[in-house]
Structures are given as C-alpha cells and as structure tokens.
Design an enzyme around this catalytic site. Sequence first.
Site, PDB file in Angstrom:
ATOM      1  N   GLY A   1       0.807  -1.217   0.000  1.00 49.52           N
ATOM      2  CA  GLY A   1       0.000   0.000   0.000  1.00 49.52           C
ATOM      3  C   GLY A   1       0.839   1.265   0.000  1.00 49.52           C
ATOM      4  O   GLY A   1       0.522   2.241  -0.692  1.00 49.52           O
ATOM      5  N   THR A   2       1.918   1.254   0.758  1.00 51.53           N
ATOM      6  CA  THR A   2       2.752   2.459   0.864  1.00 51.53           C
ATOM      7  C   THR A   2       3.314   2.828  -0.511  1.00 51.53           C
ATOM      8  O   THR A   2       3.251   3.992  -0.926  1.00 51.53           O
ATOM      9  CB  THR A   2       3.900   2.213   1.867  1.00 51.53           C
TER      10      THR A   2
ATOM     11  N   ASN B   1      -8.164   3.695   8.421  1.00 51.32           N
ATOM     12  CA  ASN B   1      -7.506   2.608   9.145  1.00 51.32           C
ATOM     13  C   ASN B   1      -7.690   2.690  10.654  1.00 51.32           C
ATOM     14  O   ASN B   1      -7.655   1.670  11.332  1.00 51.32           O
ATOM     15  CB  ASN B   1      -6.015   2.544   8.806  1.00 51.32           C
TER      16      ASN B   1
ATOM     17  N   GLN C   1      -7.527  -0.606   3.475  1.00 55.75           N
ATOM     18  CA  GLN C   1      -8.331  -1.187   4.555  1.00 55.75           C
ATOM     19  C   GLN C   1      -9.652  -1.768   4.054  1.00 55.75           C
ATOM     20  O   GLN C   1     -10.328  -2.489   4.778  1.00 55.75           O
ATOM     21  CB  GLN C   1      -8.624  -0.134   5.632  1.00 55.75           C
TER      22      GLN C   1
ATOM     23  N   SER D   1      -3.179  -3.529  -0.708  1.00 54.29           N
ATOM     24  CA  SER D   1      -2.115  -4.259  -0.029  1.00 54.29           C
ATOM     25  C   SER D   1      -2.639  -5.650   0.333  1.00 54.29           C
ATOM     26  O   SER D   1      -3.790  -5.785   0.742  1.00 54.29           O
ATOM     27  CB  SER D   1      -1.747  -3.493   1.241  1.00 54.29           C
TER      28      SER D   1
ATOM     29  N   HIS E   1      -1.526  -7.800   2.740  1.00 53.28           N
ATOM     30  CA  HIS E   1      -1.471  -8.311   4.111  1.00 53.28           C
ATOM     31  C   HIS E   1      -2.624  -7.867   5.005  1.00 53.28           C
ATOM     32  O   HIS E   1      -2.725  -8.289   6.153  1.00 53.28           O
ATOM     33  CB  HIS E   1      -0.110  -7.995   4.762  1.00 53.28           C
TER      34      HIS E   1
ATOM     35  N   THR F   1      12.587  -7.632 -10.620  1.00 54.93           N
ATOM     36  CA  THR F   1      12.103  -9.008 -10.753  1.00 54.93           C
ATOM     37  C   THR F   1      10.893  -9.212  -9.846  1.00 54.93           C
ATOM     38  O   THR F   1      10.917  -8.839  -8.675  1.00 54.93           O
ATOM     39  CB  THR F   1      13.230 -10.003 -10.397  1.00 54.93           C
TER      40      THR F   1
ATOM     41  N   CYS G   1       0.965   1.976  12.620  1.00 58.37           N
ATOM     42  CA  CYS G   1       2.174   2.736  12.286  1.00 58.37           C
ATOM     43  C   CYS G   1       2.451   3.813  13.329  1.00 58.37           C
ATOM     44  O   CYS G   1       3.565   4.284  13.440  1.00 58.37           O
ATOM     45  CB  CYS G   1       2.022   3.384  10.915  1.00 58.37           C
TER      46      CYS G   1
END
Length: 375
Positions: A69-70, A148, A176, A196, A198, A234, A321
Amino acid sequence: MIYADNAATTKLSFEAYKAMKPFLLEQYGNPSQPYSFSRKSRNAIQEARRIIADCIGASPEEIIFTSGGTESDNWAIKGIALKNNFIGEIITSEIEHHAVLNSCSLIETQGMEITKIGVDGFAEISESELENHIGNKTKLVSLMFANNEVGTIEPIKKLCDVAHKHNVIFHTDAVQALGHFPIDVKNLGVDMLSASAHKCNGPRGIGFLYKKRELDIPSYMSGGSQEYGMRAGTENVASIVAMAQALKMNCSEIENNAKYLIGLESLLFGILNEAKIDYCKNGSNNRIPGNISLSFRGFEGEMLLHRLDLMGICVSTGSACDSKETQISHVLKAMNLSEEYAKGTIRISISKDNTEADIRKIATSIIKIINCKIQ
Ligand code: PLP
C-alpha cells in the site's frame, strides 16, 4: 493469545501459503527468462493478475504489482506531481494514512500545493467540502476508501464524481477496504486505487496499484521492463500468487464475514454496556466490519494496550504505524474528539478467526482494567 489487531496486519491464510509454496521451492525461474522453466512463473503472474482484476472489476493490464500500500500511494501521488512538473494542487484529507500524507508533504517541498480537507465527527469526508476546494489548479484528488483507525467508509463514488465533474484525476487508498467491502472500480469510476495483500490474509510486502488503462503516469521504478514497463524489478512471484488466492477467498466471503463480525461487535458492546463502562465508539455506522475504535475517558491508550497485552490480547492504539506515539492521532484530532476521551483510544480489529469466547475475554479484560483504575 487473542489477536485483535487485524487492521495492522492479518494472518496469512493457509490456502495462500499453499499457493505460494511451489514458487519459493520449486518454480523459482525468473519470469522474464525465455526458457520453458520460467514460463510457469510468468503464467502464474498473469493468472494472478486476472484473478485480482476480476475481484475489483478491472482489466488485467490495469493491475500493476507493487511492494504494498505504501508504494502504491507514493506512486499515485508522486506520479501525478511529476507528470505536472510539481505545478498545481493535490487535494487530500486530514485523515489519510501517512503513506499519503507524507508523500504529499514531500511534493509540497517541490512546489506542489497541498490542500487537506476536513472531516466530520464520524470521520466522513463530504462531497460539498471537496466541491468547495476543487478548482482549475487541482491535478489530483486522493481520498481514502476506509479509514484505518476508525473504519469509516467514505462515499468514494460521489467524491470521485465531484473530481471528474472538474476533469480531475481521482485516487483512492483502499488498503483497509479491499477484501472487506465490495469494490468495483468501473462502477466507482476511480482512476487509481492502492491495495495491499497483508490486510486481507495475503503476505506482507506485496500489493498493487490499479491504474485505469487511459491514465498515463510516469513509471515508479526505473530498470527492466517488468509490469508493462511501469514498475521495474524481478517480480515477487510467490507473493503475487498468494495475494491473488487470499483476495479471491476474502472477496467471496465478504457478506458472510461482515454478518459474523457485526455479531461479534454487538456482543462486545453489549458486555461493555451491561457493565456500565463509560466509553465512546468512534467512526460512522458505515464502517469496515470488525474495525472498532473505542475511547475511554481519563485513560491512556498506551496503558490500555500494555495492560491488555499482559492479559494476552493484541490491540492497537490509533493505527499500527503510530503505535509508539502517545499523542492524539491526527485522525481523532480531525474528528474533533474531546481530549479526555481521545487520549484513551484503542483499536480492536477482529477477524473471522476470532470467536465469541475471544470477544468475551476482550470485553471482560477491558472492564477489569477500567474498574481497577476507577476503584
Ligand atoms: N494505507 C492504509 C489506509 C493503511 O492502513 C496502510 C497500512 O497500515 C497502508 C496504506 C500501508 O500499506 P502497507 O503496509 O502495505 O505498505
């Protein structure tokens, strides 16, 4: 241990783990190589791209894999700034993730104008607020899909319509929301969307940027010609495959999971209310199911987090964070939550893996901590 910090990250699903394993141990060919051993990796990436595109109503070539996401947020914002030689304005909101806010701060130092629109007490962004600020110099509107810290889901289609009425590009950070709330990029009309893996039972360190076919932005990483020449390096084949598997499963279970999580939320509130605990529930009623932000008057969020940790429960203060900071988060400040409550805020983010027993334990542990201090 009771894990209730799923907005920070989620457990890798077993199916996603199974899907990625062969690409770690056996199918390790570099997808860019022409020999047949590499073909399996190359095909797996294309299949994953198709699955992910299907999950959000996009075309496969509109999905560009990133490290999460970042990176996707950085790319969307800095890409538009670069394209415009840092001239013009980007509109965002006060409650965005730091991946958006800090990207904006950086391009501001290069000359781009940044406008942050405010939110109401429920962390909702209003179309009229956007309409009041958007103008000829606006090059991009970047507003999050779901917050979030408090889970509020924003009216993305309406906000996107406002941007498009003014011929302005619209980006949304859907980190989110993806896998927790139905998303159809064509129906929403968004030009770019950050995601994202995760946050929805995929691996950490992988994500994607959805970019509308017609939209032209500079590539983010310079180097090889991977990802249609848009993002060199890659490819992380195993994680890409696992992300597709996780997302496919989560998207097919959104409705059932939402019902289950809303039931668990009610149980938690019921127990706290019965014990007459003085708390405030943050965010709007239209929230990501299971993302529960609670504020306790006269308490410190960090103290609550550590006490719950000692009882074997993982929660967060504000967002993950920010979890080392004791100050009131930028989101709660923007919502104008009173300081006496805001300081005592924790985020409990539950998932389908949590049980009623977990919720009872979380609720009774909170009650113990609160009553212990009060007596
Ligand atoms: N945007 C939002 C709304 C988030 O919640 C997060 C993670 O907490 C991110 C962006 C960053 O995503 P990642 O951890 O994949 O870089």
